[in-house]
Design an enzyme around this catalytic site. Structure first.
Site, mmCIF file in Angstrom:
data_model
loop_
_atom_site.group_PDB
_atom_site.id
_atom_site.type_symbol
_atom_site.label_atom_id
_atom_site.label_comp_id
_atom_site.label_asym_id
_atom_site.label_seq_id
_atom_site.Cartn_x
_atom_site.Cartn_y
_atom_site.Cartn_z
ATOM 1 N N ASP A 7 67.647 10.709 41.978
ATOM 2 C CA ASP A 7 68.182 11.235 42.075
ATOM 3 C C ASP A 7 69.868 10.984 41.936
ATOM 4 O O ASP A 7 69.998 9.043 41.760
ATOM 5 C CB ASP A 7 68.466 11.682 43.551
ATOM 6 C CG ASP A 7 69.712 12.752 44.701
ATOM 7 O OD1 ASP A 7 70.185 13.087 43.444
ATOM 8 O OD2 ASP A 7 69.821 12.192 45.066
ATOM 9 N N ASP A 9 73.433 11.622 43.444
ATOM 10 C CA ASP A 9 74.425 11.596 44.778
ATOM 11 C C ASP A 9 73.825 10.799 45.678
ATOM 12 O O ASP A 9 72.745 11.228 46.829
ATOM 13 C CB ASP A 9 74.581 12.912 45.667
ATOM 14 C CG ASP A 9 75.580 13.529 44.572
ATOM 15 O OD1 ASP A 9 76.561 12.936 43.551
ATOM 16 O OD2 ASP A 9 75.718 14.848 44.383
#
Length: 177
Positions: A7, A9
């Site tokens: 991922d 963020d």
């Protein structure tokens, strides 16, 4: 060789630091980072402020890089098949900005290994490193929870607190610190 989905963020990009800095600049109030611990993401800000920030042009392009992520992701990519996976569809500005951000800070990640989606339930990999339970819950591989203030109460996953722990988990011996 493993396939690893990572991922952006709160994992590669230091979203927590960024939202606090933007809020202080735009609203003149410094928020103690500890107030973010164990509460839903964005809940310490007045209603609508977080959504406004996330929909502001330039917001995603200027997020600081998470300490250690560049070196460890590069080392992972040298030994494994690494995909950057971001549920970016909710915020229209984020698509181009996240791609530009990745090209600047992670130029060794090929465009074919970048996946912007709405839901991560389609992701098939051996491992997923993410900060959100909603993305890890239905993942069929090994879910790895990257620590963020909003996920501190979670105990259902193997937790990785920083990129040094990611390097240790994947037994990366040669990571430039």
């Amino acid at each position: 060789m493993a396939r690893i989905a990572i991922d952006m963020d709160n994992v590669m990009a230091d979203l927590q630091q960024h939202v606090l800095a933007v809020y202080a600049k735009d609203y003149g109030e410094v928020i103690d980072p500890r107030r973010l611990d164990s509460v839903p993401e964005g809940s310490v800000f007045p209603e609508g402020v977080m959504v406004k920030m996330l929909n502001t042009p330039g917001f995603f392009r200027s997020i600081p890089v998470m300490k250690g992520s560049q070196e460890v992701v590069k080392a992972l990519a040298a030994e494994h098949e690494v995909f950057i996976v971001s549920a970016a569809m909710e915020f229209p500005f984020s698509l181009a900005e996240k791609l530009a951000w990745l090209n600047e800070h992670f130029p060794f990640i090929h465009w074919r290994n970048i996946v912007f989606c709405g839901s991560k339930t389609i992701v098939e990999a051996d491992y997923m490193i993410d900060d959100h339970d909603k993305n890890l819950r239905s993942f069929k591989g090994t879910p790895l929870l990257f620590s963020a203030p909003h996920n501190l109460p979670l105990t259902d996953y193997k937790r990785l607190n920083n990129w040094e722990e990611v390097a240790t988990f994947f037994e990366l011996s040669e990571v430039a610190a």
